[in-house]
Design an enzyme around this catalytic site. Structure first.
Site, PDB file in Angstrom:
ATOM      1  N   THR A   1      -5.954  -3.422 -10.632  1.00  0.00           N
ATOM      2  CA  THR A   1      -4.933  -4.422 -10.965  1.00  0.00           C
ATOM      3  C   THR A   1      -3.527  -3.943 -10.629  1.00  0.00           C
ATOM      4  O   THR A   1      -2.653  -4.746 -10.312  1.00  0.00           O
ATOM      5  CB  THR A   1      -5.046  -4.767 -12.464  1.00  0.00           C
ATOM      6  OG1 THR A   1      -6.292  -5.400 -12.663  1.00  0.00           O
ATOM      7  CG2 THR A   1      -3.940  -5.690 -12.937  1.00  0.00           C
TER       8      THR A   1
ATOM      9  N   TYR B   1      -6.362 -13.061 -11.451  1.00  0.00           N
ATOM     10  CA  TYR B   1      -5.659 -12.655 -10.233  1.00  0.00           C
ATOM     11  C   TYR B   1      -6.639 -11.913  -9.319  1.00  0.00           C
ATOM     12  O   TYR B   1      -7.800 -11.704  -9.679  1.00  0.00           O
ATOM     13  CB  TYR B   1      -4.493 -11.733 -10.619  1.00  0.00           C
ATOM     14  CG  TYR B   1      -4.964 -10.605 -11.499  1.00  0.00           C
ATOM     15  CD1 TYR B   1      -5.501  -9.449 -10.948  1.00  0.00           C
ATOM     16  CD2 TYR B   1      -4.949 -10.718 -12.891  1.00  0.00           C
ATOM     17  CE1 TYR B   1      -5.997  -8.435 -11.754  1.00  0.00           C
ATOM     18  CE2 TYR B   1      -5.447  -9.703 -13.700  1.00  0.00           C
ATOM     19  CZ  TYR B   1      -5.970  -8.576 -13.124  1.00  0.00           C
ATOM     20  OH  TYR B   1      -6.476  -7.582 -13.915  1.00  0.00           O
TER      21      TYR B   1
ATOM     22  N   THR C   1      -8.478  -0.444 -14.228  1.00  0.00           N
ATOM     23  CA  THR C   1      -8.609   0.056 -15.597  1.00  0.00           C
ATOM     24  C   THR C   1     -10.046  -0.036 -16.134  1.00  0.00           C
ATOM     25  O   THR C   1     -10.384   0.658 -17.086  1.00  0.00           O
ATOM     26  CB  THR C   1      -7.661  -0.698 -16.554  1.00  0.00           C
ATOM     27  OG1 THR C   1      -7.987  -2.087 -16.522  1.00  0.00           O
ATOM     28  CG2 THR C   1      -6.213  -0.475 -16.180  1.00  0.00           C
ATOM     29  N   ASP C   2     -10.880  -0.887 -15.521  1.00  0.00           N
ATOM     30  CA  ASP C   2     -12.206  -1.128 -16.101  1.00  0.00           C
ATOM     31  C   ASP C   2     -13.068   0.139 -16.184  1.00  0.00           C
ATOM     32  O   ASP C   2     -13.765   0.356 -17.180  1.00  0.00           O
ATOM     33  CB  ASP C   2     -12.963  -2.194 -15.295  1.00  0.00           C
ATOM     34  CG  ASP C   2     -12.362  -3.580 -15.479  1.00  0.00           C
ATOM     35  OD1 ASP C   2     -11.479  -3.736 -16.342  1.00  0.00           O
ATOM     36  OD2 ASP C   2     -12.784  -4.506 -14.760  1.00  0.00           O
TER      37      ASP C   2
ATOM     38  N   LYS D   1     -10.990   2.341 -22.728  1.00  0.00           N
ATOM     39  CA  LYS D   1     -10.317   1.033 -22.645  1.00  0.00           C
ATOM     40  C   LYS D   1     -10.754   0.234 -23.857  1.00  0.00           C
ATOM     41  O   LYS D   1     -11.952   0.049 -24.087  1.00  0.00           O
ATOM     42  CB  LYS D   1     -10.719   0.321 -21.346  1.00  0.00           C
ATOM     43  CG  LYS D   1      -9.970  -0.974 -21.126  1.00  0.00           C
ATOM     44  CD  LYS D   1     -10.258  -1.607 -19.764  1.00  0.00           C
ATOM     45  CE  LYS D   1      -9.399  -2.860 -19.607  1.00  0.00           C
ATOM     46  NZ  LYS D   1      -9.583  -3.521 -18.306  1.00  0.00           N
TER      47      LYS D   1
ATOM     48  N   GLU E   1     -31.045  10.459 -36.729  1.00  0.00           N
ATOM     49  CA  GLU E   1     -31.866   9.231 -36.722  1.00  0.00           C
ATOM     50  C   GLU E   1     -33.192   9.408 -35.975  1.00  0.00           C
ATOM     51  O   GLU E   1     -34.034   8.525 -36.006  1.00  0.00           O
ATOM     52  CB  GLU E   1     -31.065   8.077 -36.115  1.00  0.00           C
ATOM     53  CG  GLU E   1     -30.034   7.471 -37.058  1.00  0.00           C
ATOM     54  CD  GLU E   1     -30.675   6.715 -38.215  1.00  0.00           C
ATOM     55  OE1 GLU E   1     -31.856   6.330 -38.111  1.00  0.00           O
ATOM     56  OE2 GLU E   1     -29.982   6.515 -39.234  1.00  0.00           O
TER      57      GLU E   1
HETATM   58  N1  ASP Z   1     -10.933  -5.410 -12.868  1.00  0.00           N
HETATM   59  C1  ASP Z   1      -9.765  -4.584 -12.668  1.00  0.00           C
HETATM   60  C2  ASP Z   1     -10.224  -3.237 -12.178  1.00  0.00           C
HETATM   61  O1  ASP Z   1     -10.712  -2.461 -12.950  1.00  0.00           O
HETATM   62  C3  ASP Z   1      -9.010  -4.481 -13.951  1.00  0.00           C
HETATM   63  C4  ASP Z   1      -7.788  -3.609 -13.925  1.00  0.00           C
HETATM   64  O2  ASP Z   1      -7.524  -2.853 -13.023  1.00  0.00           O
HETATM   65  O3  ASP Z   1      -7.036  -3.666 -14.923  1.00  0.00           O
HETATM   66  O4  ASP Z   1     -10.080  -2.947 -11.022  1.00  0.00           O
END
Ligand code: ASP
Length: 356
Positions: A39, A53, A119-120, A192, A313
């Site tokens: 992103t 986006y 971020t994923d 995250k 467990e």
């Molecule tokens: N879907 C995006 C990615 O991980 C989300 C992000 O970058 O925030 O590339």
């Protein structure tokens, strides 16, 4: 005569300024920015588009160009390694990236590396690198929760902060770091935690390592687990990683996914169990059968916090299973893949889970 003297003075002054600029550049750290997409390199239809986006469209030179302030804090160079959304990150991407990072950090003219990343799966790439980078120099992953075209895009300030951290002596030997939202986290423990807000990256309970404020990183703690130059993992000659898959625990869980992964050749299974990694009565026999066939079984928890108790467990000693300690399932998968490049001995693998 006067004109000649003036132009000589001017020349002298220009030379001095050039030398001063060169001396300043020499004093600044050399930070390499490796871009992989996400992103932070995303573009939306309008300035108010913060979801829906397109990720991974802006190139590394444009990312650097958007933050001219970088030139004041580091000598930055950019390299486009991939251009993908991080949900499409694979083991092969990790091996390529890890080898590139190791090659660059071996150079005397590289003081630190920033990796721009979606971020994923950022926490996964960060932990993988934490285990395979053979250097104490800083490696900082950075991304953005808003695309580059959004109002109050967080990418530029996050990139500036990440370069500050990567060029800082204080970050040397801290392991691979994740820096977003003015905060610095350790690769092993960060996750995250929110689908869309800029404060998504958290280190629940164990805590973040520090902050970036006023153009300077401030560290308050460090990870106690072994990482980077101190690990036993070496990917220099590794071209593929063993197949390890994750099965998710839930009420009414069945064995369909587990059986399919084992039939597809999984060398390891991460059981992301409910609670403290509890095993459902209808799933346990299939896990035992998989282990008997040679698949390594790691018990992790879907809860997200706390220690997975060995022999809690389930009787791991008897079943020959491994406890994931505090690693979340996606990070347990990474450690198990790397462990399997060295051994299939379960006592050894359990030791690794308590070491890294
Ligand atoms: N879907 C995006 C990615 O991980 C989300 C992000 O970058 O925030 O590339």
């Amino acid at each position: 005569m006067l004109r000649q003297t003036l132009s000589r003075h001017f020349l002298l002054l220009a030379t001095c300024l050039c030398l001063a600029a060169a001396a300043q550049a020499q004093k600044l750290p050399n930070v390499m920015i490796l871009a992989t997409g996400g992103t932070i390199a995303g573009t939306g239809a309008s300035s108010t588009t913060t979801v829906g986006y397109t990720a991974a469209t802006v190139g590394v030179q444009q990312l650097i160009g958007a933050v001219p302030e970088l030139a004041e804090v580091a000598n930055v160079k950019g390299e486009q390694v991939f251009q993908i959304a991080s949900e499409s990150m694979t083991n092969e991407h990790w091996l390529t990236l890890g080898k590139r990072v190791n090659a660059l950090l071996a150079q005397n003219d590289v003081d630190g590396i920033v990796i721009t990343h979606g971020t994923d799966t950022m926490e996964e790439t960060a932990y993988f690198l934490d285990l395979v980078v053979k250097s104490r120099k800083p490696v900082v992953l950075v991304g953005a929760m808003r695309p580059s075209t959004a109002l109050s895009a967080d990418g530029p300030i996050n990139l500036f902060n990440a370069v500050l951290v990567a060029g800082s002596r204080d970050a040397v030997g801290k392991g691979v770091l994740v820096a977003l939202n003015d905060q610095i986290h350790a690769a092993r423990d960060v996750t995250k935690s929110n689908t869309s807000t800029p404060d998504s990256f958290r280190t629940p309970e164990l805590g973040l390592l520090g902050y970036i404020q006023g153009g300077k990183p401030f560290f308050y703690r460090a990870s106690t687990r072994r990482h980077t130059a101190d690990t036993e993992f070496d990917i220099a000659n590794v071209n593929t990683l063993p197949q390890v898959d994750i099965v998710y625990g839930y009420a009414s869980m069945n064995t369909v996914a587990l059986d399919a992964f084992v039939a597809a050749g999984a060398k390891g299974i991460i059981h992301a169990g409910v609670g403290d990694g509890s095993l459902a009565a209808r799933v346990k026999p299939a896990l035992i059968a998989a282990r008997k066939k040679g698949t390594i079984i790691v018990r992790a928890s879907r809860v997200g916090q706390g220690i997975l108790a060995r022999n809690g467990e389930a009787n791991d000693d008897e079943l020959d299973f491994i406890a994931a300690d505090t690693l979340n399932p996606q990070k347990a998968r990474i450690l198990l893949m790397l462990a399997l490049t060295r051994t299939t001995n379960t006592a050894e693998i359990q030791r690794m889970f308590y070491t890294y």
